[in-house]
Design a protein around this motif. Structure first.
Motif, PDB file in Angstrom:
ATOM      1  N   GLN A 108     -35.998 -17.987  -1.599  1.00 18.48           N
ATOM      2  CA  GLN A 108     -35.123 -18.661  -0.729  1.00 18.48           C
ATOM      3  C   GLN A 108     -35.162 -17.197   0.518  1.00 18.48           C
ATOM      4  O   GLN A 108     -35.187 -16.737  -0.094  1.00 18.48           O
ATOM      5  N   THR A 158     -26.577  -7.382  -0.362  1.00 17.29           N
ATOM      6  CA  THR A 158     -26.625  -8.174  -1.689  1.00 17.29           C
ATOM      7  C   THR A 158     -27.018  -8.332  -2.276  1.00 17.29           C
ATOM      8  O   THR A 158     -27.611  -9.018  -3.200  1.00 17.29           O
ATOM      9  N   ASP A 159     -28.073  -6.861  -2.418  1.00 21.22           N
ATOM     10  CA  ASP A 159     -29.232  -6.652  -3.740  1.00 21.22           C
ATOM     11  C   ASP A 159     -29.547  -7.627  -4.099  1.00 21.22           C
ATOM     12  O   ASP A 159     -29.838  -7.914  -4.811  1.00 21.22           O
ATOM     13  N   ALA A 160     -30.507  -8.286  -2.374  1.00 22.21           N
ATOM     14  CA  ALA A 160     -31.906  -9.007  -1.804  1.00 22.21           C
ATOM     15  C   ALA A 160     -33.219  -8.311  -1.558  1.00 22.21           C
ATOM     16  O   ALA A 160     -32.583  -6.568  -1.109  1.00 22.21           O
ATOM     17  N   GLU A 161     -34.152  -8.704  -1.896  1.00 20.45           N
ATOM     18  CA  GLU A 161     -35.009  -8.606  -1.952  1.00 20.45           C
ATOM     19  C   GLU A 161     -35.526  -7.966  -0.104  1.00 20.45           C
ATOM     20  O   GLU A 161     -35.275  -8.926  -0.042  1.00 20.45           O
ATOM     21  N   GLU A 210     -32.561 -15.469  -6.605  1.00 21.97           N
ATOM     22  CA  GLU A 210     -33.442 -14.331  -5.651  1.00 21.97           C
ATOM     23  C   GLU A 210     -33.297 -14.865  -4.171  1.00 21.97           C
ATOM     24  O   GLU A 210     -33.637 -16.347  -3.763  1.00 21.97           O
ATOM     25  N   TRP A 211     -33.330 -13.853  -3.295  1.00 20.40           N
ATOM     26  CA  TRP A 211     -33.150 -13.947  -2.336  1.00 20.40           C
ATOM     27  C   TRP A 211     -34.262 -12.533  -1.506  1.00 20.40           C
ATOM     28  O   TRP A 211     -34.155 -12.420  -2.561  1.00 20.40           O
ATOM     29  N   LEU A 212     -35.067 -13.381  -0.621  1.00 21.28           N
ATOM     30  CA  LEU A 212     -35.421 -12.355   0.634  1.00 21.28           C
ATOM     31  C   LEU A 212     -35.118 -12.197   2.138  1.00 21.28           C
ATOM     32  O   LEU A 212     -34.849 -13.409   2.236  1.00 21.28           O
ATOM     33  N   VAL A 213     -34.882 -11.347   2.372  1.00 23.36           N
ATOM     34  CA  VAL A 213     -34.525 -10.922   3.098  1.00 23.36           C
ATOM     35  C   VAL A 213     -35.134 -10.374   4.283  1.00 23.36           C
ATOM     36  O   VAL A 213     -36.132  -9.341   4.258  1.00 23.36           O
ATOM     37  N   ALA A 248     -29.964  -6.373   2.805  1.00 17.93           N
ATOM     38  CA  ALA A 248     -30.342  -6.119   1.437  1.00 17.93           C
ATOM     39  C   ALA A 248     -29.626  -5.517   0.661  1.00 17.93           C
ATOM     40  O   ALA A 248     -29.245  -5.652  -0.506  1.00 17.93           O
ATOM     41  N   MET A 285     -24.835 -16.897  -2.266  1.00 17.89           N
ATOM     42  CA  MET A 285     -26.190 -16.220  -2.445  1.00 17.89           C
ATOM     43  C   MET A 285     -27.195 -15.971  -3.656  1.00 17.89           C
ATOM     44  O   MET A 285     -27.014 -15.137  -4.387  1.00 17.89           O
ATOM     45  N   GLU A 286     -26.711 -17.351  -4.777  1.00 12.84           N
ATOM     46  CA  GLU A 286     -26.921 -17.275  -6.009  1.00 12.84           C
ATOM     47  C   GLU A 286     -28.988 -17.484  -6.321  1.00 12.84           C
ATOM     48  O   GLU A 286     -29.730 -17.680  -5.522  1.00 12.84           O
TER      49      GLU A 286
END
Length: 260
Positions: free
Chosen positions: A206, A158-161, A126-129, A155, A123-124
């Motif tokens: 993403q 993975t430290d995603a938003e 920034e990503w939204l979950v 989230a 997951m390169e």
């Protein structure tokens, strides 16, 4: 270590004394509250390689060329950008989902999320979950959205938003279990949309779309379509258990939990 973690660890012995840890699948005694016995762990089927380049459906054959596509993806190219499934749907996975969703064993969420996270692609950026939404009446009746619980854990891992309100289910639909793919698609037509307040955030994003079970793909297709119409550039579907319709492990003929 956070205060919450410290408190949880301090009262764990008391919880274990009052509620001895049991495997949520078979009921056997286990060492910790959140886990499975060794036998049930071994019964879970983890997807592997070789697999379809588009949807990660495992191939039965041992030798396939790089970039090979499965028959469903050849017949109808998917709208999504990949599927990450923690397990293939079988009887053990079904019992776990039923315990989690209908048995209200929400403490299973971290374990199920870890199995999903282990299968995620790199997951390169920034990503939204975003979780698959429930209709408000279904949410009121159940008291929680199991997809939100899984999305929150993923989230965190993975430290995603986390975006819990990116999608909304505007139309109450009947249970989809037992319906074919085309019937599911007709039922879901117009049922899922992007919250207008989130359109700007989704443009160019993403998105990791999270659900507990992926059956025919009709619900995820409706979500992916809505997200991409809102401007999302990439949508990967993540689920705990994936139902396959090829007669192998995880086949759709098994009695899967309903999603509505």
């Amino acid at each position: 270590m956070s205060a919450v973690t410290t408190l949880r660890e301090s009262i764990a012995p008391l919880v274990d004394l009052i509620y001895p840890p049991r495997c949520p699948v078979c009921g056997a005694a286990i060492a910790q509250q959140a886990g499975l016995c060794a036998s049930c762990w071994s019964d879970l089927v983890i997807p592997g390689e070789p697999a379809c380049a588009a949807c990660q459906r495992p191939f039965a054959g041992a030798s396939t060329g790089e970039g090979a596509l499965c028959a469903p993806c050849l017949a109808q190219p998917p709208r999504h950008d990949g599927i990450a499934a923690g397990t293939l749907y079988n009887d053990t996975a079904r019992k776990l989902v039923l315990a989690f969703k209908h048995g209200r064993r929400i403490a299973l969420a971290p374990m199920l999320a870890r199995l999903i996270a282990a299968r995620l692609p790199p997951m390169e950026g920034e990503w939204l979950v975003a979780p698959v939404p429930l209709h408000r009446w279904r949410l009121w009746h159940r008291g929680f959205n199991q997809a939100v619980l899984l999305a929150a854990e993923i989230a965190r891992l993975t430290d995603a938003e986390l975006m819990v309100d990116g999608l909304e289910r505007r139309k109450r639909t009947p249970a989809l279990g037992g319906l074919g793919r085309k019937a599911r698609m007709r039922t879901l037509q117009g049922a899922i949309a992007v919250d207008s307040r989130r359109r700007a955030r989704l443009r160019g994003a993403q998105v990791l779309l999270v659900d507990d079970v992926l059956t025919s793909g009709a619900t995820s297709d409706a979500c992916v379509t809505a997200l991409k119409r809102a401007g999302a550039t990439r949508v990967v579907v993540a689920c705990f258990a994936r139902v396959l319709d090829d007669g192998g492990m995880g086949r759709a003929s098994m009695s899967e939990p309903h999603r509505s």
